[in-house]
Design a protein around this motif. Sequence first.
Motif, PDB file in Angstrom:
ATOM      1  N   ASN A 126       0.778  -1.142  -0.029  1.00 29.70           N
ATOM      2  CA  ASN A 126       0.286   0.120  -0.043  1.00 29.70           C
ATOM      3  C   ASN A 126       0.832   1.324   0.034  1.00 29.70           C
ATOM      4  O   ASN A 126       0.296   2.390   0.264  1.00 29.70           O
ATOM      5  CB  ASN A 126      -1.033   0.039   1.199  1.00 29.70           C
ATOM      6  N   THR A 127       2.148   1.169  -0.100  1.00 27.45           N
ATOM      7  CA  THR A 127       2.859   2.529  -0.542  1.00 27.45           C
ATOM      8  C   THR A 127       3.776   2.205  -1.629  1.00 27.45           C
ATOM      9  O   THR A 127       4.709   3.055  -1.934  1.00 27.45           O
ATOM     10  CB  THR A 127       4.082   2.366   0.796  1.00 27.45           C
ATOM     11  N   ILE A 132      -2.259   5.553  -3.195  1.00 21.50           N
ATOM     12  CA  ILE A 132      -2.232   6.842  -2.732  1.00 21.50           C
ATOM     13  C   ILE A 132      -1.220   7.173  -1.750  1.00 21.50           C
ATOM     14  O   ILE A 132      -1.285   6.563  -0.617  1.00 21.50           O
ATOM     15  CB  ILE A 132      -3.782   7.287  -2.350  1.00 21.50           C
ATOM     16  N   HIS A 133      -0.444   7.989  -1.883  1.00 19.97           N
ATOM     17  CA  HIS A 133       0.827   8.461  -0.827  1.00 19.97           C
ATOM     18  C   HIS A 133       0.144   9.604   0.048  1.00 19.97           C
ATOM     19  O   HIS A 133      -0.642  10.596  -0.209  1.00 19.97           O
ATOM     20  CB  HIS A 133       1.893   8.852  -1.495  1.00 19.97           C
ATOM     21  N   LEU A 134       0.607   9.353   1.558  1.00 16.07           N
ATOM     22  CA  LEU A 134      -0.042  10.434   2.231  1.00 16.07           C
ATOM     23  C   LEU A 134       1.027  11.575   2.651  1.00 16.07           C
ATOM     24  O   LEU A 134       2.389  11.341   2.161  1.00 16.07           O
ATOM     25  CB  LEU A 134      -0.101   9.595   3.565  1.00 16.07           C
ATOM     26  N   VAL A 140       4.382   6.639   9.034  1.00 18.61           N
ATOM     27  CA  VAL A 140       3.783   5.531   8.525  1.00 18.61           C
ATOM     28  C   VAL A 140       2.272   5.303   9.645  1.00 18.61           C
ATOM     29  O   VAL A 140       2.526   5.269  10.726  1.00 18.61           O
ATOM     30  CB  VAL A 140       4.669   4.261   8.531  1.00 18.61           C
ATOM     31  N   ILE A 141       1.381   5.058   8.975  1.00 16.95           N
ATOM     32  CA  ILE A 141       0.139   4.731   9.832  1.00 16.95           C
ATOM     33  C   ILE A 141      -0.462   3.528   9.565  1.00 16.95           C
ATOM     34  O   ILE A 141      -0.301   3.086   8.329  1.00 16.95           O
ATOM     35  CB  ILE A 141      -1.072   6.078   9.829  1.00 16.95           C
ATOM     36  N   GLU A 210      -4.494  -2.106  -0.437  1.00 12.96           N
ATOM     37  CA  GLU A 210      -4.062  -1.457  -1.657  1.00 12.96           C
ATOM     38  C   GLU A 210      -3.820  -0.090  -1.432  1.00 12.96           C
ATOM     39  O   GLU A 210      -2.953   0.803  -2.131  1.00 12.96           O
ATOM     40  CB  GLU A 210      -4.757  -1.713  -2.844  1.00 12.96           C
ATOM     41  N   ARG A 211      -4.798   0.793  -0.796  1.00 15.67           N
ATOM     42  CA  ARG A 211      -5.021   2.262  -0.696  1.00 15.67           C
ATOM     43  C   ARG A 211      -4.819   2.718  -2.244  1.00 15.67           C
ATOM     44  O   ARG A 211      -4.350   3.734  -2.654  1.00 15.67           O
ATOM     45  CB  ARG A 211      -3.844   2.907  -0.147  1.00 15.67           C
TER      46      ARG A 211
END
Length: 619
Positions: A126-127, A132-134, A140-141, A210-211
């Motif tokens: 998911n990164t 989608i990147h935060l 990291v969450i 996956e985000r």
Amino acid sequence: MNISSNSKLYLLSCLFLTLCTLGQAQITKVPTENDFETVLNKAERIVKLADGHYFIDFGKAYFGTVVLHSKQLQKDSLIVRLGEKLTEINQIDRNPGGTIRYQQVKLDQVNANQNMVVNLLADKRNTKPGAIHLPESFGVIMPFRYCEIENLKIPIEELEIWQKGYYYQFNDEAGTFTSSDTVLNAVWDLCKHTIKATSFAGYYVDGDRERIPYEADAYINQLSHYAVDNVYSIARRTNEYFVEHPTWPTEWLLHTVLLYYQDYMYTGDKEMLEKYYDVLKIRTLMDLEREDGLISSKSAKLDGEFKLELGFKKANTRVRDIVDWPAGQKDTGWKLAKKEGERDGYEMVAINTVVNSFYYYNLFLMSEIADCLGKTKDATFFKKKSKKLKKVINNKLFDKSRGIYIDGEGTNHASLHANMFPLAFDLVPEKNKKSVSEFIKTRGMACSVYGAQYLLDALYKANESEYALKLITDTTHDRTWWNMIEIGSTMALEAWDMKYKPNSDWNHAWGTAPLNVITRQMWGVTPKTPGFASVQIKPQLTNLQFSEIKVPTLKGSIEAKYIVSDKNEQIYEIKLPKGMNGEFVLPNSKIKVLLNNCIIKNKKIVKLNEGINTLQIQQ
């Protein structure tokens, strides 16, 4: 009318649209940390498991991490464990399976008199670039509800522990609901928290595995978000994302028009429709039509050039029908409890009823969109096409002898899906609604949490509110929202249970159908005109003795109360915000109705004005 365009011209138009997009920051800007809110939740329970070993329950799962603040220095290391799931009471599941999250972190020491943020390890999937990147400031969450700390050498009273949760700006009081049914209330709460907590990315993503945004996930997420808040930027950002990042299932592509139409109805803003009108026309998939108007993803017209026109980056992108998800074992290789997955035995034929039901609804909505944009010729074009297709579907895909729809051309099999989608999309003639809805009621919850959106929509459109409420509040088996609560999740699951989709996560907003269905169908609160200049309220509150709801709009909140009196009289109090009027739709015109103590005779629609409207309905 020539809808297709040369792929090169289309790619140039996409580039132009992208450049235009960059100039409209109010819609498309990438979310920054200023768009988000954080919460520091204290523990609801702290349990001592052994010397220096404690279990902490924060009450609800959020996407975030843990913050520690100690009054004393501990030079020795500290073990911190975070997780979503328990194996037994007060014990985090260290091997939860699927994509249920667990992580263990070792701190070298505990510093005194400073906040220590527990630094988590990033998940590889998911990164990766497609996710989608935060904002970097988040670190990291991960989603978690529970925490364990082990090897604590200082008194627990000297240590403060918080769950630091991240989410997109959200007003907890904007949308509320309660009723006389405690299970219904619990399901609402589960779904509402899911919408809040899964907004952590600033886009509607498919959960933590996956985000990545997917159109079908986003559509249910959008409807449910609109039921509890009037912040529309996250929906608009996600909708624009799909212009450049379409996803492969046929039905997912066919959600694009639905997404943009709902944005218009709730905001009243035409800008997005004007900007992406040509993209929406292509996403209807009308280029795949055969002579009778039906479409198929197996059409030779779905070639590499057309895939590029649709927005895919590769001409060899695989596009196929999905009907419902997860699909069967034969498609995925997963060891599912049901070989056909969540399709109710659906026969996957080339011309299938579900895809063409979506196609019909796309054409219908495009006629509405073209009309609002003043594109008179297009409005007439799409209206004629939708009427023609409706007739064809009812002639070729409806079994008159049984009074139900078959799965598609060349099969006699009839599934839940082949009937609930036509009913949800207003394809079923009035004379056939009873036989179709009666068949649907024989199938139970033979669909996924995604399919449940359309099953519930279909039931309320057929005035089957009693059965719909039964499905939402069922506590007797695992294909229910109650099961999600019972197994310990505080967010909606990706599937009804892990056995139905072994790689599922516990934080999937596409499982929140009851949230928007309660608002849009049970209470029947929908925009009659774009931007809620006028509202329609068509309640079906069967079996409830009382209920209250608050629905957010850009004009302010619609507040409504309902109670059944001792005399079996239904009493509604509806408060509309300033600048809004509306209509209240009665079940029939033969009942006695008082509006603000004045008798209303022989009317099925009662006009509502801004301010308080009190209705007394006597059966």
